[in-house]
Write a protein that holds these residues in place. Structure first.
Motif: not given
Lengths: 69, 826
Positions: B189-191, B193-194, B197, B201, B205, B220-221, B224-225, B232
């Motif tokens: 369950l923990g994995w 969740a990771v 997320a 995210n 992006l 440059e932006h 960054l993305f 991630v």
């Protein structure tokens, strides 16, 4: 737009914090029983009235052969 | 019992039960016997009255209000009224009780917990019983975790109070407890969740990146993305995604095809390619797709393992309902002990209706034992001084004492269980076909990738690299990895609602195509208990026979009385019997209306030298040839009635067998019972004689199931301890309702509803489920083929990939959920 250099890491950190909080609750066993929890919030915490009957009086109660009155 | 005398209250009308009167506690309709308390509440039994009394005395009457508002089945549970003193035995504490801060902790299974009101009431236990520190009810599993101070109150007192409230407590074994609080399920369950997320995210992006590509964004932006997305994505691949790489490594090492190989290929190449593109600052990134991929695949796996865990838990909790206590004579008195505390040489008392807890030798008393779970033999066996009895048989007619010769794992049942365990651990895990298909999948994808690389190289090495990465990412069989577990989990969940518990999803796949199916006879095709099958002779004797047989405790006599009761529908009219006499070797006589009536075996009536009416002796012999037990009845010197007592074939057996045969299954019988009676049953349900085998020992059954050709699927359906080894060795073992603990343990599927129809449901549902799975495969291949051809042509970009993949997953998820498998009622 240089605010992005701050806001994106902050957003990612917030996401990470949420994940950490979730992991903590999983480790604490909060996801083991999803059935009872949704009812439990509805109960009031009023304790049972009275001197809880001692085990012996419970004992006396369980003999069903006492005729009423 | 406790009927109230009319006229003691003003409203004596209410003292009479009206047709709709319900028990104040359990809400069951009241019958003629009503128990009253001093406030004029009516109850169906003494147990309900005392439960109501406790709840009132403790001011917990909110229970009834809660119950009425929450529960669909409003019946409260009824108490069992046993002493539970075995819970205080040191051996019990050693096995079931853990020391925690603040006292001791144990877990009980309370089968009658069914609604929120039960949770509320049980969690008030600390205020009812002093010494109870904490109580947590798990409604889904009907278990309660109890912490108490042993110096303040014994565990038996807590269990008795629970029982008085209507919840009979069964201890939960440490293995079951561990299975429930399994660490690996929390980790999963923990994995999950990771991965969730990360995918969420990364999609945000990616949205910025795509928007930037269309409307322009400062370089440059964009960088960054891209770097944020890479970061991630890598977290997702190296954290939760690690399980696929590990699985693929294992599969390569053991040279077995596994779905993890194509998944790991896609994820790995996509990840490496993405990092290279991120460092270069140009080229497509697929990290949003990859993160979503990891998340969806983990969801599929989580659903699957959760379904299997729930089914396994359910079965292990059901097992707890088998008796766990024994009565031991020690220093001239009887004490109740847990079965684990039985030792060789102990003198045990076994009461009527109880199960023999250990192997031993009878030292006192005469009784009849039902050994059908052990031997498959439906007729009860007579035991007396010196008879050898085995654990697991049922004591039917009188109290006996026995000296224990072997207990626990040393007993015959225990040894058989050991055999079963060894067999199940040897059984190679069956590969489900998604894994087998993945072998071909890898080969095709690699060939296409090589072709793409060669074509792309005509343009430039850069193009070749980009196209190959794109191809491997979009052809990652995500829909396949998600769809199969989901379809199987949906099927498992729906089956469980219909009380078919499937412990391993490979059972569904194995049952989808016909093969050979072996059925056990006693308890599977038949009811497993003797009933009145045929009555030859004048029917006006039925009542007199029932009246006399009522005086006997012989199991045959009881079944006969029950059979006659069912025919006459009432026991009120039975005549008065005088001069009842029991005869050695089975036989009873009495006088009804001045007529002397003798009931017994043919041998017993022969000894009397009475005159036989024509046809009666022949009927008796015919009954015996069918495998039934004949009983004959004589009246005043003449034998006039022959009664056939046999094991009743289940009402749905014939239809079920016909259904199985029409689906192409080869139906056969494996039985431990006498070949003649097996043949009779086979004739009645329509199974060909060449497919039946009788008189088999458990070991021979096992041999028969094992001796199959390679690749042939053999399904074994049974209920007894004598079937358990065969159940474990079969491709799929199905334990039927009412079976022994060992058989539930070793079978892959447990049918918790009586009869054979659930088996038909199981097989029907399985083939429907596998049809869903193949439709899913078709859809998944269509999407992957479409994406792959776009990639080969070089017209794919991460945005198209990111749209195609959820579309394909959504299609298969919808198809998995909208299945009719296990949906239709009979």
């Amino acid at each position: 737009m240089s605010v992005l250099y701050v806001s994106i890491p902050v957003a990612l950190l917030m996401a990470a914090a949420a994940v950490v909080a979730f992991l903590w609750s999983v480790r604490a066993g909060q996801f083991e029983d999803l059935e009872s929890a949704r009812y439990r919030v509805l109960f009031d915490d009023r304790p049972a009235r009275t001197p809880p009957p001692s085990t012996s009086s419970v004992e006396a109660n369980r003999v069903p052969e006492n005729p009423p009155r | 019992m406790l009927s109230k005398t009319p006229g003691t209250t003003l409203d004596s009308a209410s003292a009479e039960p009206d047709a709709n009167a319900l028990c104040k506690h359990c809400d069951t309709p009241l019958t003629s016997e009503i128990i009253w308390d001093d406030k004029n509440h009516a109850f169906c039994c003494g147990g309900c009255r005392s439960a109501f009394g406790i709840i009132q005395a403790c001011g917990l009457d909110d229970y009834y209000r809660l119950r009425d508002s929450f529960s669909t089945i409003s019946a409260a549970a009824r108490p069992d009224q046993s002493s539970f003193e075995e819970f205080d035995h040191p051996t019990f504490h050693e096995i079931y009780v853990r020391a925690v801060s603040g006292g001791c902790q144990t877990e009980f299974y309370l089968p009658s917990v069914h609604c929120a009101a039960c949770v509320w009431l049980i969690e008030r236990l600390p205020s009812i019983v002093p010494g109870v520190v904490d109580v947590r009810v798990d409604l889904a599993r009907s278990t309660v975790q109890l912490t108490w101070r042993p110096e303040a109150t014994p565990l038996s007192a807590v269990a008795r109070t629970l029982d008085e409230l209507g919840y009979t407590a069964h201890p939960v074994s440490p293995e079951t407890w561990q299975a429930v609080h399994d660490r690996s399920s929390r980790e999963e369950l923990g994995w999950l969740a990771v991965a969730g997320a990360c995918s969420g995210n990364n999609m945000l992006l990616a949205l910025a990146i795509y928007a930037g590509e269309f409307s322009g964004m400062a370089v440059e932006h964009a960088h960054l993305f891209r770097w944020a997305s890479t970061l991630v994505g890598l977290v997702s691949l190296l954290g939760p995604g690690r399980v696929f790489f590990r699985g693929a490594m294992g599969a390569i090492r053991s040279r077995t095809p596994h779905l993890d190989i194509p998944l790991a290929l896609g994820l790995g190449v996509g990840g490496v390619g993405g990092v290279i593109h991120a460092i270069r600052g140009t080229g497509d990134l697929y990290f949003d797709s990859l993160s979503v991929l990891v998340f969806l695949l983990l969801v599929g796996r989580f659903i699957q393992s959760r379904g299997q865990r729930l089914a396994a838990q359910h079965v292990s909790l059901l097992r707890l309902l088998t008796p766990r206590k024994a009565h031991r004579w020690l220093d001239g008195r009887v004490e109740t002990i847990p079965v684990e505390a039985i030792q060789q040489g102990d003198i045990l008392e076994v009461r009527v209706g109880e199960m023999i807890p250990a192997d031993g030798e009878v030292t006192l008393g005469e009784s009849h034992l039902d050994e059908s779970l052990l031997t498959g033999e439906a007729d009860p066996r007579e035991v007396n001084d010196g008879s050898i009895v085995t654990a697991g048989s049922n004591n039917l007619s009188a109290v006996i004492q026995l000296r224990v010769t072997a207990a626990g794992s040393q007993s015959r049942v225990g040894k058989l269980a050991g055999l079963v365990e060894a067999d199940s651990s040897l059984r190679a895990p069956t590969l489900d076909w998604a894994h087998r298909a993945s072998g071909y999948f890898v080969v095709i994808v690699v060939i296409v990738a090589v072709i793409t690389g060669v074509i792309g190289y005509q343009v430039s090495s850069q193009t070749a690299f980009e196209r190959v990465v794109a191809l491997l990412v979009v052809s990652c069989p995500c829909a396949l990895g998600l769809a199969t577990p989901l379809a199987l989990a949906v099927a498992q969940g729906r089956a469980a609602k219909r009380r078919i518990l499937i412990k391993g999803s490979q059972a569904i796949e194995q049952l989808a195509k016909p093969g050979r199916i072996w059925l056990d006879k006693t308890g599977t095709l038949t009811e497993g208990k003797l009933t009145l099958r045929e009555w030859v002779g004048p029917h006006d004797l039925e009542e007199a026979v029932a009246a006399i047989e009522q005086e006997s405790s012989h199991p045959l006599a009881r079944s006969l009385v029950k059979g006659i009761e069912r025919r006459c529908r009432s026991s009120d009219r039975w005549p008065v019997v005088t001069q009842v006499r029991h005869w050695q070797g089975g036989g009873i006589s009495g006088v009804v209306d001045g007529r002397r009536i003798e009931i017994g075996s043919t041998r017993r009536l022969d000894q009397l030298g009475w005159n036989w009416q024509p046809g009666i002796r022949e009927s008796g012999e015919e009954f015996a040839s069918r495998g039934w037990t004949p009983i004959v009845v004589g009246v005043d010197g003449e034998v006039v009635v022959a009664i056939g007592m046999g094991d009743q074939i289940r009402s749905d057996a014939r239809a079920s067998v016909a259904q199985l045969q029409s689906w192409g299954w080869q139906v056969g019988i494996l039985s431990g019972d006498h070949p003649a009676s097996v043949a009779q049953v086979a004739r009645e349900v329509g199974i060909e004689p060449k497919n039946i085998m009788g008189g088999l020992s458990p070991e021979e059954k096992l041999q028969q199931v094992r001796s199959r050709e390679v690749g042939q699927r053999v399904v074994m359906v049974g209920d007894g301890i004598n079937d358990s080894a065969a159940l474990a060795a079969a491709s799929v073992g199905v334990a039927v309702h009412g079976g022994a603990e060992a058989s539930m343990n070793s079978a892959l599927v447990y049918l918790a509803e009586p009869g054979l129809w659930p088996l038909i449901n199981l097989i029907d549902g399985s083939s429907k489920t596998m049809k869903v799975v193949s439709r899913n495969l078709a859809a998944s291949i269509f999407y992957n083929g479409l994406a792959a051809s776009l990639a080969v042509a070089g017209i794919i970009n991460p945005l198209i990939a990111a749209l195609l993949m959820p579309a394909s997953s959504l299609t298969v998820v919808t198809m998995s959920l909208c299945t009719s498998a296990y949906g239709a009622k009979r």
